[in-house]
Scaffold this active site. Structure first.
Site, PDB file in Angstrom:
ATOM      1  N   GLU A   1     -60.437 -29.677  85.378  1.00  0.00           N
ATOM      2  CA  GLU A   1     -59.610 -29.571  86.575  1.00  0.00           C
ATOM      3  C   GLU A   1     -60.171 -28.473  87.486  1.00  0.00           C
ATOM      4  OE1 GLU A   1     -55.732 -27.569  86.037  1.00  0.00           O
ATOM      5  OE2 GLU A   1     -54.827 -29.343  86.923  1.00  0.00           O
TER       6      GLU A   1
ATOM      7  N   CYS B   1     -50.578 -30.967  90.188  1.00  0.00           N
ATOM      8  CA  CYS B   1     -51.047 -31.220  88.822  1.00  0.00           C
ATOM      9  C   CYS B   1     -51.371 -32.696  88.637  1.00  0.00           C
ATOM     10  CB  CYS B   1     -49.985 -30.793  87.820  1.00  0.00           C
ATOM     11  SG  CYS B   1     -48.417 -31.620  88.062  1.00  0.00           S
TER      12      CYS B   1
ATOM     13  N   LYS C   1     -39.232 -16.477  84.970  1.00  0.00           N
ATOM     14  CA  LYS C   1     -40.407 -15.707  85.379  1.00  0.00           C
ATOM     15  C   LYS C   1     -41.204 -16.564  86.349  1.00  0.00           C
ATOM     16  CE  LYS C   1     -44.265 -14.853  85.020  1.00  0.00           C
ATOM     17  NZ  LYS C   1     -45.205 -14.817  86.168  1.00  0.00           N
TER      18      LYS C   1
ATOM     19  N   GLU D   1     -45.887 -28.185  80.263  1.00  0.00           N
ATOM     20  CA  GLU D   1     -46.502 -29.158  81.178  1.00  0.00           C
ATOM     21  C   GLU D   1     -47.754 -28.506  81.713  1.00  0.00           C
ATOM     22  OE1 GLU D   1     -45.772 -32.125  81.440  1.00  0.00           O
ATOM     23  OE2 GLU D   1     -43.866 -32.060  80.382  1.00  0.00           O
TER      24      GLU D   1
HETATM   25  P1  NAD Z   1     -51.146 -20.355  85.271  1.00  0.00           P
HETATM   26  O1  NAD Z   1     -51.259 -20.901  83.899  1.00  0.00           O
HETATM   27  O2  NAD Z   1     -52.168 -19.384  85.735  1.00  0.00           O
HETATM   28  O3  NAD Z   1     -49.740 -19.598  85.451  1.00  0.00           O
HETATM   29  C1  NAD Z   1     -48.509 -20.249  85.248  1.00  0.00           C
HETATM   30  C2  NAD Z   1     -47.438 -19.223  84.924  1.00  0.00           C
HETATM   31  O4  NAD Z   1     -47.715 -18.617  83.664  1.00  0.00           O
HETATM   32  C3  NAD Z   1     -47.360 -18.065  85.927  1.00  0.00           C
HETATM   33  O5  NAD Z   1     -46.008 -17.727  86.125  1.00  0.00           O
HETATM   34  C4  NAD Z   1     -48.115 -16.961  85.203  1.00  0.00           C
HETATM   35  O6  NAD Z   1     -47.757 -15.663  85.634  1.00  0.00           O
HETATM   36  C5  NAD Z   1     -47.685 -17.203  83.780  1.00  0.00           C
HETATM   37  N1  NAD Z   1     -48.582 -16.658  82.743  1.00  0.00           N
HETATM   38  C6  NAD Z   1     -49.882 -16.296  82.850  1.00  0.00           C
HETATM   39  N2  NAD Z   1     -50.357 -15.870  81.655  1.00  0.00           N
HETATM   40  C7  NAD Z   1     -49.339 -15.968  80.768  1.00  0.00           C
HETATM   41  C8  NAD Z   1     -49.210 -15.694  79.367  1.00  0.00           C
HETATM   42  N3  NAD Z   1     -50.221 -15.247  78.647  1.00  0.00           N
HETATM   43  N4  NAD Z   1     -48.018 -15.940  78.776  1.00  0.00           N
HETATM   44  C9  NAD Z   1     -46.997 -16.432  79.486  1.00  0.00           C
HETATM   45  N5  NAD Z   1     -47.048 -16.704  80.825  1.00  0.00           N
HETATM   46  C10 NAD Z   1     -48.214 -16.472  81.445  1.00  0.00           C
HETATM   47  O7  NAD Z   1     -51.065 -21.598  86.255  1.00  0.00           O
HETATM   48  P2  NAD Z   1     -50.947 -21.616  87.844  1.00  0.00           P
HETATM   49  O8  NAD Z   1     -52.253 -21.232  88.458  1.00  0.00           O
HETATM   50  O9  NAD Z   1     -49.739 -20.871  88.275  1.00  0.00           O
HETATM   51  O10 NAD Z   1     -50.657 -23.167  88.128  1.00  0.00           O
HETATM   52  C11 NAD Z   1     -51.661 -24.131  88.228  1.00  0.00           C
HETATM   53  C12 NAD Z   1     -51.776 -24.921  86.935  1.00  0.00           C
HETATM   54  O11 NAD Z   1     -50.508 -25.483  86.616  1.00  0.00           O
HETATM   55  C13 NAD Z   1     -52.722 -26.087  87.037  1.00  0.00           C
HETATM   56  O12 NAD Z   1     -53.492 -26.150  85.860  1.00  0.00           O
HETATM   57  C14 NAD Z   1     -51.803 -27.296  87.136  1.00  0.00           C
HETATM   58  O13 NAD Z   1     -52.350 -28.504  86.689  1.00  0.00           O
HETATM   59  C15 NAD Z   1     -50.649 -26.860  86.307  1.00  0.00           C
HETATM   60  N6  NAD Z   1     -49.438 -27.588  86.670  1.00  0.00           N
HETATM   61  C16 NAD Z   1     -48.983 -28.555  85.803  1.00  0.00           C
HETATM   62  C17 NAD Z   1     -47.867 -29.311  86.143  1.00  0.00           C
HETATM   63  C18 NAD Z   1     -47.370 -30.413  85.241  1.00  0.00           C
HETATM   64  O14 NAD Z   1     -46.291 -30.906  85.465  1.00  0.00           O
HETATM   65  N7  NAD Z   1     -48.107 -30.804  84.225  1.00  0.00           N
HETATM   66  C19 NAD Z   1     -47.199 -29.066  87.347  1.00  0.00           C
HETATM   67  C20 NAD Z   1     -47.692 -28.065  88.193  1.00  0.00           C
HETATM   68  C21 NAD Z   1     -48.812 -27.331  87.847  1.00  0.00           C
END
Ligand code: NAD
Length: 483
Positions: free
Chosen positions: A383, A282, A176, A248
């Site tokens: 963040e 991130c 997804k 993550e």
């Molecule tokens: P997000 O949490 O909004 O979305 C991530 C994914 O989860 C998307 O595909 C989204 O559609 C899906 N999603 C949303 N709600 C959900 C639910 N209830 N159940 C299951 N899936 C759901 O994050 P984002 O805006 O896409 O990414 C940015 C964030 O990701 C930042 O907080 C960043 O720090 C983090 N990030 C972490 C790492 C790491 O390695 N730790 C790497 C990259 C990004």
């Protein structure tokens, strides 16, 4: 570029959402341009993808490790051949400058190769046995159907770090991608198709609600998620006994600069940590904890480096900073600066959306340095996922460590110092999954374990990258065979 109509991939077939709903993704550097449309998948669509993955599982799990390794290697070659074309599409969809986009399309094949190798290294152990007639050994196999949920900031790299080890271990996958990068999700599926992956082994479903549907489906044996801490908390509350979860999450990563640091080098570390990828990594740094004695010198240098960034559409050669991913992210930056200033911070540079033809139709925000930040401020604690950093004055290493560790996050951290003793103490006492000395917080060695602790992950540090991730994608059983 024209508009690409992305579809779901279920059991080797392309399909629309069962109710026909779609959503569109616009170019964040020019929001007048629609880059892709994709299905807003229903719960039934996601269930169909999970069923297809279940159906494909027995055959894929029975393939030999060499066959799986060859397939991953072939996918790496296909991706390499398309690196330039895909980097251009990545610029249009996500917004990062072409150089960064190409870096991603060129590095992703390395992840596929790393896990092609791991397919060949899957093994169990035999144990000395008290029963002379019996062999005691561990047998290794796949977990089952793996749900892969990814963010948009590294849509190829992050997905490849999950899909490749899952497939290498003989699992089947429902992927997804982020609704902000559906095209990149589709591209990854194309690459595996072209490499010859059998139908149903990798299924892709798109949409804003599809992640929750996937997590809520009990036939998904393991969920691997990268995204925000807020979403991670929701997912964790849904995954019950008998299902695996790897996450993550976000961070508020500090760079500590001590009095003895080489200030030019430290300024470069801070600028790279904070402004690369428009602060949307991130591992990017948001807190700069600077010894009082060198605070003003460092601030001046970082502001100078911030001023060198050229904002604009990522295909322009002189551009070093692309837009934020969407309007809401740009608005978050505006609000974060306003809130910090109200709380007593001062703006040393940036702070409001830029003006000019090149940035008129995009979600741009400049590198922003805030001074006079204190640990109680929201900007020091949470963040923002953009190019805003807060300078905080500290008095020596003890103070810096205490402040850096007084955070709910623990993803990455860096220290700039010429003192070996200070560096060693920081490495030993800093609570973060990845700790660096005189290097930017961003960037991870592709072959070494990496992952967040505290609220930045699932607390194991080893669940992303490196060979250690294979534990998540494999199920070990102990087998005792007597005669
Ligand atoms: P997000 O949490 O909004 O979305 C991530 C994914 O989860 C998307 O595909 C989204 O559609 C899906 N999603 C949303 N709600 C959900 C639910 N209830 N159940 C299951 N899936 C759901 O994050 P984002 O805006 O896409 O990414 C940015 C964030 O990701 C930042 O907080 C960043 O720090 C983090 N990030 C972490 C790492 C790491 O390695 N730790 C790497 C990259 C990004």
């Amino acid at each position: 570029m024209g508009v690409t109509a992305v579809q779901n991939r279920i059991g080797g077939e392309r399909s629309r959402a069962s109710d026909g709903a779609t959503f569109e993704r616009r170019n964040p550097a020019d929001h007048r341009e629609v880059v892709s449309t994709a299905p807003e998948s229903t719960e039934q669509d996601v269930a169909a993808a999970v069923e297809a993955a279940q159906k494909a599982l027995p055959r894929w799990a029975a393939t030999g490790p060499s066959e799986r390794a060859v397939l991953l290697e072939r996918a790496a070659v296909v991706l390499e051949q398309r690196a330039d074309e895909l980097a251009r599409a990545l610029v249009a969809e996500e917004g990062k400058p072409f150089k960064d986009a190409r870096n991603e399309t060129v590095r992703t094949p390395g992840n596929l190769r790393l896990y092609a190798g791991e397919a060949l290294r899957l093994n169990g152990e035999t144990f000395a046995s008290d029963d002379p007639g019996a062999t005691v050994a561990t047998a290794v196999g796949p977990v089952g159907v793996v749900g892969v949920i990814t963010p948009w900031n590294f849509p190829l790299t992050l997905a490849s770090r999950k899909i490749a080890p899952a497939l290498a271990a003989g699992n089947t996958v429902v992927f997804k991608p982020s609704p902000l990068t559906p095209l990149m999700g589709d591209v990854l599926a194309d690459i595996f198709d072209e490499a010859g992956l059998p139908p149903g082994v990798l299924n892709v479903v798109h949409g804003f609600a599809a992640g929750a549907h996937l997590v809520g489906n009990d036939s998904v044996g393991a969920v691997t998620f990268t995204g925000s801490t807020a979403t991670g908390a929701k997912i964790r509350s849904v995954i019950g006994l008998g299902r695996r979860l790897q996450m993550e999450l976000g961070g508020k990563n500090p760079v500590v600069v001590l009095e003895d640091a080489d200030l030019d080098a430290a300024a470069a570390v801070v600028a790279q940590s904070s402004f690369s990828l428009t602060g949307q990594a991130c591992t990017g740094a948001g807190r700069i904890l600077v010894d009082d004695a060198v605070h003003d010198g460092l601030l001046e240098r970082v502001v100078a480096l911030a001023g060198k960034h050229v904002l604009g559409p990522g295909m322009r050669e002189d551009v070093t900073m692309g837009p934020l991913v969407e309007e809401a992210a740009r608005d978050t930056m505006i609000a974060a600066v306003e809130q910090a200033v109200t709380a007593g911070a001062t703006v040393a540079c940036g702070g409001e959306p830029p003006q000019g033809d090149a940035v008129e139709h995009g979600w741009f925000f400049p590198p922003t340095v805030l001074a006079d930040v204190t640990p109680d401020m929201e900007i020091a604690r949470e963040e923002v996922f953009g190019p805003i950093i807060g300078f905080e004055r500290v008095q020596g290493l003890d103070d810096a460590l205490q402040r850096a560790n007084a955070s709910r996050y623990g993803l990455t951290a860096s220290i700039c110092t010429t003192s070996l003793a200070a560096a060693q103490r920081f490495c030993a006492e800093m609570e973060a999954g990845m700790v660096k000395v005189n290097r930017p917080t961003i960037g991870a060695a592709p072959n070494a374990p990496f992952g967040g602790i505290k609220h930045s992950g699932t607390e194991t540090h080893k669940e992303q990258l490196g060979h250690t991730v294979m534990d998540f994608y494999t199920r070990y059983r102990t087998v005792v065979v007597g005669i």
